[in-house]
Design an enzyme around this catalytic site. Structure first.
Site, PDB file in Angstrom:
ATOM      1  N   SER A 174      -1.968 -32.255  17.132  1.00  0.00           N
ATOM      2  CA  SER A 174      -1.674 -31.097  17.972  1.00  0.00           C
ATOM      3  C   SER A 174      -2.026 -29.776  17.275  1.00  0.00           C
ATOM      4  O   SER A 174      -3.182 -29.536  16.969  1.00  0.00           O
ATOM      5  CB  SER A 174      -0.215 -31.146  18.398  1.00  0.00           C
ATOM      6  OG  SER A 174       0.081 -30.106  19.281  1.00  0.00           O
TER       7      SER A 174
ATOM      8  N   ASP B   2      -3.677 -24.583  21.952  1.00  0.00           N
ATOM      9  CA  ASP B   2      -3.382 -25.227  20.673  1.00  0.00           C
ATOM     10  C   ASP B   2      -4.443 -26.309  20.427  1.00  0.00           C
ATOM     11  O   ASP B   2      -5.361 -26.496  21.240  1.00  0.00           O
ATOM     12  CB  ASP B   2      -1.939 -25.773  20.644  1.00  0.00           C
ATOM     13  CG  ASP B   2      -1.795 -27.109  21.349  1.00  0.00           C
ATOM     14  OD1 ASP B   2      -2.536 -27.347  22.323  1.00  0.00           O
ATOM     15  OD2 ASP B   2      -0.954 -27.926  20.936  1.00  0.00           O
TER      16      ASP B   2
ATOM     17  N   ASP C 220      -4.796 -29.543  20.587  1.00  0.00           N
ATOM     18  CA  ASP C 220      -5.125 -30.648  21.494  1.00  0.00           C
ATOM     19  C   ASP C 220      -5.019 -30.252  22.968  1.00  0.00           C
ATOM     20  O   ASP C 220      -5.056 -31.118  23.852  1.00  0.00           O
ATOM     21  CB  ASP C 220      -4.293 -31.896  21.182  1.00  0.00           C
ATOM     22  CG  ASP C 220      -2.815 -31.728  21.477  1.00  0.00           C
ATOM     23  OD1 ASP C 220      -2.331 -30.581  21.427  1.00  0.00           O
ATOM     24  OD2 ASP C 220      -2.142 -32.736  21.742  1.00  0.00           O
TER      25      ASP C 220
END
Ligand code: MG
Length: 452
Positions: free
Chosen positions: A95, A237, A239
């Site tokens: 992430s 962000d 992902d």
């Protein structure tokens, strides 16, 4: 038994906490648990191809057939799992974490992250005798799965495309060199008049900004919005499941604002509806949702908990204060590009600039803090605190939330990942919010000391 899963999947520093051996065994455990066909996707991190291969090996070894989607945002993999009727999905991603990290998110057949119960059953296989391997002639096979196009079409299908296009909005997009670069500019182009981009080369070293979009690291996007005269900017962000918005003046608005704005619009269009949110969200959310005739369903902190609650109770809208928007009619998961499409639709329908839309929301002062507390004392501290606090309304959904008559509140909860208590507070003035935090910080500190 050990634990692998944190708040959102498994995370660790590559080749230190997260190894090829661990990923292979965990993927085999996931495959043994779900069985059948499993999609595997990855983000753009330097170690992601290695861990993708490890996950594929683990899944094949227990007889699963693997559908390799290649690089894509997490919400696109989630959409692919449900759309193609697969049994599960594995996303190789950490992430927004720094480049040395990697991890795995596990997706169930409904496209939503595996529940806490499913995670526990997978851990039981992992830490127990391990997954049962297939005989040599029973291992799975690998197929390529193109998922990005269908995902982008699905996202834009949820808004009034003609109306949004007619507004000819100018949009600046900053994927932060993450995998949102593979879908966000395309979605923006399908809906906008003009699109400007920065940081669109997928690069796992995140050379231009930290992959968590925060007000203090979006200077390039803010400058781009101002220089291009864009109507809005959006930053993702690593992902692509979270997005943060910048208004036409170049000001960054934190995720609780976009959550409140979109929740209000959703309730205005779906009168009497419900919105799911963790207990740490701003009371601006409750105010605008109830003001529009809807209600908020409060949950524990963590996006997976919110998503699962939406599925269980058929709640059509949810979110988190960090910029994770969950639009149920699409999928009950965080999706940064779905949020972009919805924000553009609100702008097109109201004809208002984004600064004005945000400006119409109630404004509160917020403060966050932390107090260290040894892991083994967390439960006892929480128990002792419950007996020592007093407020007109006390919520114990997650930690303890005290709600006062002047509509200020303070929440303290043990962190799930660090030896600390987190404190969140909100009030009508900066002085009141500071006083609230100070008062409860000393209270918690004295309780921690007394139990040591
Ligand atoms: Mg994310």
């Amino acid at each position: 038994m050990g634990r692998l899963f944190g708040t959102n999947g498994v995370r660790g520093v590559a080749n230190r906490e997260l190894t090829v051996e661990l990923v292979t065994r965990l993927a085999a455990s996931i495959g043994a648990y779900f069985g059948g066909s499993v999609a595997v996707g990855r983000d753009g991190r330097i170690t992601s191809p290695m861990f993708r291969d490890a996950a594929v090996c683990g899944l094949l070894s227990v007889g699963c057939s693997v559908h390799d989607t290649g690089m894509l945002p997490t919400p696109a993999l989630q959409h692919a799992v449900r759309r193609n009727g697969l049994n599960a999905g594995v996303m190789i991603t950490a992430s927004h974490n720094p480049p040395e990290f990697n991890g795995m998110k596990v997706i169930a057949a409904d496209g939503v992250e595996a529940s806490r119960g499913q995670e526990a059953e997978i851990e039981e296989i992992f830490f127990g005798d391990g997954p049962e391997l297939s005989p040599w002639d029973g291992i799975g096979t690998v197929h390529q799965l193109e998922a990005l196009e269908a995902y982008q079409e699905a996202v834009i299908s949820h808004v009034d495309i003609g109306r949004v296009r007619d507004a000819r909005l100018k949009v600046a997009v900053d994927p932060g060199n993450g995998v949102a670069a593979l879908s966000a500019p395309g979605i923006a182009r399908a809906l906008a008049g003009e699109v400007y981009t920065v940081n669109v080369d997928v690069d796992g070293s995140f050379p231009n900004r930290v992959s968590e979009p925060r007000p203090d690291n979006l200077g390039t996007l803010q400058a781009l919005v101002r220089a291009s005269g864009a109507d809005l900017g959006v930053a993702y962000d690593g992902d692509g499941d979270r997005s943060i918005f910048v208004d036409e003046r170049g000001e960054v608005h934190w995720g609780d604002r976009s959550f409140a704005l979109l929740a209000r619009e959703f309730i205005l269009k779906n009168p009497g509806g419900r919105v799911a949110s963790p207990v740490n969200s701003s009371r601006a959310l409750e105010e605008v949702v109830s003001g529009a005739g809807g209600s908020v369903v409060w949950t524990r902190v963590g996006s997976v908990v919110v998503s699962r609650r939406m599925v269980e109770e058929g709640i059509p809208f949810g979110g988190e204060e960090n910029g994770g928007i969950m639009y149920g009619p699409h999928l009950q998961v965080r999706d940064g590009s779905m949020a972009l499409a919805l924000i553009m639709e609100v702008m097109a329908e109201t004809g208002k600039p984004l600064s004005q839309l945000f400006g119409e929301l109630p404004q509160y002062s917020q403060l966050k803090d932390r107090i260290s507390c040894p892991e083994e004392l967390k439960e006892a501290v929480l128990e002792a605190l419950r007996g020592r606090v007093d407020a007109p309304r006390v919520e114990t959904i997650d930690g303890v939330k005290l709600i006062y008559d002047d509509e200020s509140w303070v929440l303290f909860r043990p962190s799930g990942t660090e030896p600390i208590f987190r404190i969140y507070a909100e009030a009508g003035s900066p002085e009141r919010v500071e006083a609230l935090v100070e008062e409860h910080k000393s209270l918690i500190e004295s309780v921690v000391e007394s139990l040591k």
